[in-house]
Design a protein around this motif. Structure first.
Motif, PDB file in Angstrom:
ATOM      1  N   VAL A 116      52.795 -40.693 -16.617  1.00  0.00           N
ATOM      2  CA  VAL A 116      51.760 -42.055 -15.453  1.00  0.00           C
ATOM      3  C   VAL A 116      49.804 -42.244 -17.036  1.00  0.00           C
ATOM      4  CG1 VAL A 116      52.350 -40.344 -13.590  1.00  0.00           C
ATOM      5  CG2 VAL A 116      50.624 -39.416 -14.088  1.00  0.00           C
ATOM      6  N   GLN A 119      49.434 -44.895 -15.977  1.00  0.00           N
ATOM      7  CA  GLN A 119      48.594 -46.168 -15.124  1.00  0.00           C
ATOM      8  C   GLN A 119      46.701 -45.052 -15.439  1.00  0.00           C
ATOM      9  OE1 GLN A 119      49.598 -43.518 -11.698  1.00  0.00           O
ATOM     10  NE2 GLN A 119      51.717 -43.985 -11.814  1.00  0.00           N
ATOM     11  N   PHE A 120      46.918 -44.826 -16.603  1.00  0.00           N
ATOM     12  CA  PHE A 120      45.627 -44.342 -16.583  1.00  0.00           C
ATOM     13  C   PHE A 120      45.002 -45.457 -18.193  1.00  0.00           C
ATOM     14  CE2 PHE A 120      47.236 -41.477 -14.228  1.00  0.00           C
ATOM     15  CZ  PHE A 120      45.917 -40.874 -13.539  1.00  0.00           C
TER      16      PHE A 120
END
Length: 165
Positions: A116, A119-120
């Motif tokens: 993830v 996504q940041f």
């Protein structure tokens, strides 16, 4: 929640996690390869939560995440990104209570966290691992990180591992 695996939930820390933060930062076994003094008071954990963790969430949109073990509904450590100004890079860091060592938790959480990171806005990451911390080096290698260099951090010799995501 940030991400869920078969056994774990990775989520932002909250005020109810202060006791877990205190235990993580006062347990000598967990701090063997961490270059800071052990906490001696729960107020230190509260300050860490408010002045570091929450600040990272607000300023960067990410920070260390609580790792909750689904089987016992307990925060058992942390795994997640942190911007390290001294390297001008984002580090993946992880730490777990000793009773969860050797069970694949570190690898499971790190793989989930890394999945993830994009996504940041995180396109590459490093792991800063004090010399001798073979457990952390094993996790870094298992999630596809490569050894980049010897360096120093907070006055200690470290191995820097890296990965492009």
């Amino acid at each position: 929640m940030i991400i869920e695996t078969e056994r774990l939930l990775l989520r932002p820390f909250n005020e109810q996690d202060v006791d877990a933060l205190y235990l993580m930062n006062s347990n000598p076994a967990m701090l063997k390869y961490i270059p800071t003094a052990p906490f001696t008071d729960r107020e230190q954990a509260r300050e860490l939560f408010h002045n570091v963790i929450l600040q990272d969430y607000q300023q960067r949109g990410f920070g260390r995440w609580a790792v909750e073990h689904k089987a016992d509904n307990r925060v058992i450590g942390f795994c997640g990104p942190k911007f390290i100004p001294e390297f001008n890079e984002v580090e993946i860091g992880y730490r777990y209570f000793p009773e969860y060592w050797g069970k694949g938790i570190g690898t499971e959480a790190a793989e989930a966290a890394l999945s993830v990171f994009p996504q940041f806005g995180i396109k590459q990451t490093i792991a800063l691992i004090l010399e001798g911390n073979l457990g952390s080096e094993t996790v870094a290698k298992r999630v596809g990180m490569y050894w980049r260099e010897h360096s120093e951090f907070m006055g200690h010799k470290i191995n820097v591992y890296a990965k492009i995501l």
